[in-house]
Design a protein around this motif. Structure first.
Motif, short mmCIF file in Angstrom:
data_model
loop_
_atom_site.label_atom_id
_atom_site.label_comp_id
_atom_site.label_asym_id
_atom_site.label_seq_id
_atom_site.Cartn_x
_atom_site.Cartn_y
_atom_site.Cartn_z
N VAL A 52 -1.70 -3.39 11.53
CA VAL A 52 -0.74 -2.69 10.67
C VAL A 52 -1.28 -2.57 9.25
N ALA A 53 -1.81 -3.68 8.71
CA ALA A 53 -2.34 -3.65 7.34
C ALA A 53 -3.53 -2.70 7.22
N ALA A 54 -4.44 -2.76 8.18
CA ALA A 54 -5.64 -1.92 8.10
C ALA A 54 -5.30 -0.44 8.21
N LEU A 55 -4.38 -0.10 9.11
CA LEU A 55 -4.03 1.31 9.28
C LEU A 55 -3.28 1.86 8.07
N LEU A 56 -2.43 1.04 7.44
CA LEU A 56 -1.74 1.54 6.25
C LEU A 56 -2.67 1.62 5.05
N VAL A 57 -3.66 0.76 4.97
CA VAL A 57 -4.67 0.90 3.92
C VAL A 57 -5.45 2.20 4.12
N LEU A 58 -5.79 2.51 5.37
CA LEU A 58 -6.48 3.76 5.67
C LEU A 58 -5.59 4.96 5.36
N ALA A 59 -4.30 4.86 5.68
CA ALA A 59 -3.38 5.96 5.39
C ALA A 59 -3.22 6.18 3.89
N ALA A 60 -3.18 5.08 3.13
CA ALA A 60 -3.06 5.23 1.67
C ALA A 60 -4.27 5.91 1.07
N ALA A 61 -5.45 5.72 1.69
CA ALA A 61 -6.65 6.38 1.17
C ALA A 61 -6.77 7.82 1.63
N SER A 62 -6.28 8.12 2.84
CA SER A 62 -6.44 9.47 3.38
C SER A 62 -5.30 10.41 3.00
N ASP A 63 -4.09 9.90 2.87
CA ASP A 63 -2.93 10.75 2.57
C ASP A 63 -2.06 10.08 1.52
N PRO A 64 -2.51 10.01 0.27
CA PRO A 64 -1.72 9.30 -0.75
C PRO A 64 -0.40 9.99 -1.08
N PRO A 87 1.28 6.74 10.34
CA PRO A 87 1.54 5.45 9.70
C PRO A 87 2.81 4.76 10.21
N ALA A 88 3.84 5.55 10.56
CA ALA A 88 5.04 4.95 11.13
C ALA A 88 4.74 4.33 12.49
N ALA A 89 3.93 5.02 13.30
CA ALA A 89 3.54 4.45 14.59
C ALA A 89 2.70 3.19 14.40
N ALA A 90 1.89 3.15 13.33
CA ALA A 90 1.11 1.94 13.05
C ALA A 90 2.01 0.77 12.68
N VAL A 91 3.08 1.03 11.94
CA VAL A 91 4.02 -0.04 11.59
C VAL A 91 4.69 -0.61 12.84
N LEU A 92 4.95 0.23 13.82
CA LEU A 92 5.59 -0.24 15.05
C LEU A 92 4.71 -1.21 15.84
N LEU A 93 3.42 -1.26 15.54
CA LEU A 93 2.56 -2.26 16.18
C LEU A 93 2.98 -3.68 15.80
N GLY A 94 3.69 -3.81 14.68
CA GLY A 94 4.17 -5.12 14.29
C GLY A 94 5.23 -5.70 15.20
N ARG A 126 0.80 -1.22 0.00
CA ARG A 126 0.00 0.00 0.00
C ARG A 126 0.83 1.27 0.00
N THR A 127 2.15 1.14 -0.09
CA THR A 127 2.99 2.34 -0.06
C THR A 127 4.24 2.10 -0.89
N THR A 128 4.79 3.20 -1.40
CA THR A 128 6.11 3.19 -2.03
C THR A 128 7.08 4.11 -1.30
N ASN A 129 6.70 4.56 -0.12
CA ASN A 129 7.58 5.41 0.67
C ASN A 129 8.75 4.57 1.17
N PRO A 130 9.98 4.89 0.79
CA PRO A 130 11.11 4.04 1.20
C PRO A 130 11.33 4.04 2.71
N LEU A 131 10.96 5.11 3.39
CA LEU A 131 11.14 5.15 4.84
C LEU A 131 10.19 4.16 5.53
N LEU A 132 8.94 4.12 5.10
CA LEU A 132 7.99 3.17 5.67
C LEU A 132 8.36 1.73 5.31
N LEU A 133 8.81 1.52 4.08
CA LEU A 133 9.21 0.17 3.68
C LEU A 133 10.43 -0.30 4.47
#
Length: 411
Positions: A351-363, A382-389, A71-78
């Motif tokens: 993590v998946a649900a929050l990043l899907v929501l982030a991709a829709a709200s802030d592309p 979205p970075a804080a959502a990834v840390l839930l992993g 759901r993202t191509t941001n290298p920092l999030l990846l």
């Protein structure tokens, strides 16, 4: 005979090495007089043994992280997703041969990233750019190959776009490698429903092929090093390749014999009505899942997509439940889906649900632009959502030590 029994009884009473007759005496008792002292034994340490986590929970967690990566191509999030999965693997990976495949997936992801960059340099890209880095000799192509070029101008925008795209695919591969390193393939096969048992066996054999091949190659390279023979380069690869393939063939023959001995493929006699109902429910469920997924991905089908998807899932699950009646299979110590497994799966799903929501709200933050070329920024929530992993690294038990605890010396 009586003398022999008398001597045996005297020697047993004096003390020996075994049995209830041979309990050792202290030096004071053997020298005459004194009291007997019980032997001092080391206190038995109490170790709490935790049941291993359900393998399905690890796969759901890993696939959820992979879904978030798509759901993202941001290298920092990846990069953050790769770091999260790597930390969980390092802290919770068991010491088994199949868990050592994570390094191979990392190398495969790096190779995919490099190949994507090389293709962008050699074949070009539809992304326009103004920052020219170098110009390669261009090979003229016929008219039927329009849209493809070999060589030519290489721009910074083209390389950055290829880097973002390749990093997304590499992150997905690393997440799948994390599932292979954390979950036992045999235990995962044991947890599948009966209707998917034959398909699960094929998938598990395919998943275990790469780890076993890597383990065989490492073992043979270590043996060649001990014998003073080369294990690197083309010559070393050719010398190791044939024994590795031979071992894979022998393992396949042994697996086929074991499956045949255990009655693989046998089915129970069920009524014709049940078989037809199972086929109809499964086919209808799969069609419903495809139609519902298509509806969710398109703007026109947003109203009917979710209900059709849920109905398709319900029909497919009902078909699997009926199909399980044909499979004659028993399970020895089945894995239980406990609270820890649910929390691990829920953390990945969050993590998946929050990043899907982030991709829709802030592309714009999730997909940084390359024309014009701008530096990517790290979106905070979205970075804080990834840390839930990282949640599984703190709620799951550490891997058991195969050597066991070392007992303490008696004081």
């Amino acid at each position: 005979m009586a003398d022999r029994h008398r001597n045996c009884g005297q020697s047993c009473r004096r003390g020996g090495t075994g049995g209830r007759w041979g309990s050792p005496r202290s030096s004071e008792a053997e020298s005459g007089g004194g009291t007997l002292h019980a032997p001092v034994s080391a206190p038995t340490p109490r170790h709490q043994h935790h049941a291993p986590l359900h393998p399905g929970a690890w796969w759901l967690w890993s696939l959820s992280l992979g879904t978030a990566a798509t759901r993202t191509t941001n290298p920092l999030l990846l990069t953050l997703l790769i770091t999260v999965s790597a930390y969980v693997v390092i802290t919770r990976r068991p010491n088994t041969p199949w868990s050592r495949s994570y390094g191979a997936f990392l190398k495969l992801a790096l190779a995919v990233l490099l190949i994507r960059l090389l293709f962008a340099i050699a074949l070009g890209s539809p992304i326009p750019g103004t920052h020219t880095l170098l110009t390669l000799p261009e090979v003229p192509l016929p008219d039927w190959a329009q849209g493809i070029r070999l060589g030519g101008r290489v721009t910074a925008e083209t390389l950055v776009f290829a880097l973002y795209d390749g990093l997304k695919l590499a992150t997905l591969l690393i997440c799948v490698g994390a599932a292979n390193a954390l979950a036992s393939p045999s235990r995962l096969l044991k947890s599948l429903p009966g209707a998917l048992y034959e398909t699960g066996v094929a998938v598990v054999v395919a998943l275990t092929f790469a780890p076993n091949l890597i383990a065989d190659a490492q073992r043979l390279r270590a043996a060649r090093r001990l014998r003073g023979r080369p294990d690197r380069g083309v010559r070393g690869l050719l010398q190791v390749g044939l024994p590795v393939l031979e071992g894979a063939l022998e393992r396949s023959v042994a697996l086929a014999a074991a499956m045949d001995a255990r009655g693989y493929g046998r089915t129970a006699q069920v009524p014709v009505t049940v078989r037809r109902t199972t086929a109809a429910l499964t086919l209808t469920g799969l069609v419903g899942v495809c139609a519902g997924t298509y509806g969710l991905l398109t703007a026109e089908g947003g109203t009917y997509g979710l209900p059709v998807l849920l109905a398709g899932l319900a029909a497919a699950l009902a078909g699997l439940w009926l199909g399980s009646r044909r499979s004659l299979r028993t399970r020895y110590r089945p894995d239980r889906w406990d609270l820890r497994a649910g929390l691990v799966a829920a953390s990945g799903a969050a993590v998946a649900a929050l990043l899907v929501l982030a991709a829709a709200s802030d592309p714009a933050a999730m997909h940084p632009g390359v024309v014009p070329l701008v530096a990517p920024t790290l979106p905070l929530w979205p970075a804080a959502a990834v840390l839930l992993g990282l949640f599984p690294a703190f709620i799951t038990p550490p891997p058991a030590d195969p050597a066991g605890p070392v007992p303490k010396e008696p004081s």
